[in-house]
Structures are given as C-alpha cells and as structure tokens.
Design a protein around this motif. Structure first.
Motif, PDB file in Angstrom:
ATOM      1  N   GLY A   1      55.103  39.553  28.551  1.00 57.77           N
ATOM      2  CA  GLY A   1      54.256  39.018  27.438  1.00 57.77           C
ATOM      3  C   GLY A   1      54.944  38.046  26.662  1.00 57.77           C
ATOM      4  O   GLY A   1      54.253  36.956  26.179  1.00 57.77           O
ATOM      5  N   GLU A   2      56.222  38.258  26.269  1.00 57.85           N
ATOM      6  CA  GLU A   2      56.994  37.432  25.583  1.00 57.85           C
ATOM      7  C   GLU A   2      57.607  36.170  26.327  1.00 57.85           C
ATOM      8  O   GLU A   2      58.331  35.382  25.525  1.00 57.85           O
ATOM      9  N   LYS A   3      57.398  36.083  27.559  1.00 56.31           N
ATOM     10  CA  LYS A   3      57.968  35.359  28.617  1.00 56.31           C
ATOM     11  C   LYS A   3      59.656  35.370  28.222  1.00 56.31           C
ATOM     12  O   LYS A   3      60.584  34.485  28.477  1.00 56.31           O
ATOM     13  N   THR A  49      52.618  35.188  42.102  1.00 53.28           N
ATOM     14  CA  THR A  49      53.213  36.063  43.052  1.00 53.28           C
ATOM     15  C   THR A  49      53.472  37.315  42.218  1.00 53.28           C
ATOM     16  O   THR A  49      53.232  38.563  42.817  1.00 53.28           O
ATOM     17  N   VAL A  50      53.736  37.231  40.791  1.00 52.86           N
ATOM     18  CA  VAL A  50      54.078  38.424  40.216  1.00 52.86           C
ATOM     19  C   VAL A  50      52.721  39.139  39.859  1.00 52.86           C
ATOM     20  O   VAL A  50      52.602  40.566  40.154  1.00 52.86           O
ATOM     21  N   LEU A  51      51.559  38.664  39.925  1.00 55.07           N
ATOM     22  CA  LEU A  51      50.483  39.117  39.938  1.00 55.07           C
ATOM     23  C   LEU A  51      49.980  39.934  40.895  1.00 55.07           C
ATOM     24  O   LEU A  51      49.267  41.095  40.772  1.00 55.07           O
ATOM     25  N   ALA A  52      50.260  39.478  42.018  1.00 54.09           N
ATOM     26  CA  ALA A  52      49.774  39.956  43.402  1.00 54.09           C
ATOM     27  C   ALA A  52      50.805  41.286  43.427  1.00 54.09           C
ATOM     28  O   ALA A  52      50.403  42.365  43.813  1.00 54.09           O
ATOM     29  N   LEU A  94      49.006  46.023  32.000  1.00 54.98           N
ATOM     30  CA  LEU A  94      49.441  45.079  30.947  1.00 54.98           C
ATOM     31  C   LEU A  94      50.134  44.074  31.438  1.00 54.98           C
ATOM     32  O   LEU A  94      49.856  42.850  30.892  1.00 54.98           O
ATOM     33  N   ILE A  95      51.091  44.122  32.361  1.00 54.96           N
ATOM     34  CA  ILE A  95      51.679  42.966  33.221  1.00 54.96           C
ATOM     35  C   ILE A  95      50.549  41.972  33.326  1.00 54.96           C
ATOM     36  O   ILE A  95      50.763  40.750  33.058  1.00 54.96           O
ATOM     37  N   VAL A 121      47.781  36.773  33.056  1.00 52.23           N
ATOM     38  CA  VAL A 121      46.406  36.074  33.116  1.00 52.23           C
ATOM     39  C   VAL A 121      46.751  34.825  31.683  1.00 52.23           C
ATOM     40  O   VAL A 121      46.027  33.972  31.900  1.00 52.23           O
ATOM     41  N   LEU A 122      46.971  35.486  30.911  1.00 51.47           N
ATOM     42  CA  LEU A 122      47.093  34.516  29.506  1.00 51.47           C
ATOM     43  C   LEU A 122      48.260  33.491  29.821  1.00 51.47           C
ATOM     44  O   LEU A 122      47.982  32.400  29.355  1.00 51.47           O
ATOM     45  N   HIS A 123      49.349  33.711  30.591  1.00 53.57           N
ATOM     46  CA  HIS A 123      50.197  32.851  30.825  1.00 53.57           C
ATOM     47  C   HIS A 123      49.816  31.694  32.074  1.00 53.57           C
ATOM     48  O   HIS A 123      49.964  30.643  31.583  1.00 53.57           O
ATOM     49  N   ILE A 124      48.834  32.158  32.808  1.00 59.92           N
ATOM     50  CA  ILE A 124      48.063  31.391  33.795  1.00 59.92           C
ATOM     51  C   ILE A 124      47.139  30.286  32.934  1.00 59.92           C
ATOM     52  O   ILE A 124      47.087  29.142  33.226  1.00 59.92           O
TER      53      ILE A 124
END
Length: 171
Positions: free
Chosen positions: A65-67, A94-97, A139-140, A145-148
């Motif tokens: 969340g904080e990158k 990729t991480v989302l998948a 949570l991840i 999704v927010l980062h995208i």
C-alpha cells in the motif's frame, strides 16, 4: 476513496502493532516457561507461529500500500514516462494475478478444506487460522487497484526514484 484508504492504513498499522506486541509477549512467555519453569508451554509456541504469519502478511499488505515493497526500478526510472506507466501497470497486474490466484483462491480453498480440522493447542480451527492468506490477498489487491488507477490517471508523473547521498552513506 482517500478516506477509506486512510482509515484502512491506520487500522492495519494499529493491528500490526498489536499483533507484534502479542507476538513478543508470546515469545517471552515461551522462553520463561522453557528456561525458568522448565516446563515449556506448547500452546504459546503454536500461537506465536500463527501470530507471526498474520503480522507478516498484514505487514506485506501495508508495504504494498505504501509502495515500500522491494522493487528494482533503476532501469524503469530511465524510461520515458509513458513507458514507465506501461511497466508499472504490467507489474501491478502480475502481482494482482498472483494475489488473486494463490492468495485468495488458494487461501480460500485451504481454509475451506481445513475449516473443521481442530487445532489441538488453540481454540481455533486450522481453517480459521489460515484465513490470513485470503484476507491479506484481498488487502493487496485493494492497494494494487489503487496503484493501477493512479498509474493510469493524469496525475502520473513517473518515478522520482531514490538517490542516495554519498556523503551521508560514508558518515
């Protein structure tokens, strides 16, 4: 959305602090019962193990969340901003998948299979204890999704990067 994110960030940080404090107390109790009382407490070792898993997975969610997760972006920083956007979105997808398939799908399946399996040392079932995986996966995914969304927005200015001060490193 920023109100929800700020509330979630504060809640997760507070939860991590509480879980870490519980972990320290459990380990201290385990050491005390083992070395001083010469009668090791079996339940505290098991509880410490699961507490460690929970605090680790929630901590990973906070870091994403904080990158603050581990990235090697020295090559990405050299790309033009439109290409940085493409690389960021591909990395997030990729991480989302991974989080979707392994953490959520696999974690739910693991919890479902072990839901009725009792833990001999703790008052929770194995399925309840393994809910850390799908919860942290969700949570991840929320943070990804927010980062995208940010990477695809007009506010995306590329990566600024971290540049170490050579004088501070040698002091």
């Amino acid at each position: 959305m920023t109100v929800v994110r700020r509330w979630l960030d504060r809640t997760l940080r507070a939860l991590c602090v509480v879980l870490f404090a519980v972990l320290v107390l459990l380990v201290v109790w385990q050491v005390f019962t083992r070395l001083v009382l010469d009668a090791p407490s079996a339940w505290s070792e098991e509880a410490a193990r699961y507490t460690f898993v929970w605090v680790s997975l929630i901590g990973i969610s906070i870091a994403i969340g904080e990158k603050a997760d581990v990235v090697m972006d020295f090559v990405v920083e050299k790309l033009p901003v439109p290409w940085q956007r493409v690389v960021d979105v591909l990395a997030y997808l990729t991480v989302l998948a991974f989080a979707s398939y392994v953490m959520i799908f696999g974690g739910i399946e693991q919890s479902r299979r072990a839901w009725e399996q009792t833990n001999p040392l703790l008052p929770l079932t194995q399925g309840q204890l393994s809910l850390a995986l799908p919860i942290s996966g969700a949570l991840i995914i929320f943070y990804l999704v927010l980062h995208i969304a940010h990477a695809l927005s007009r506010d995306f200015a590329g990566r600024e990067g971290f540049h170490e001060d050579p004088k501070a490193a040698t002091a």
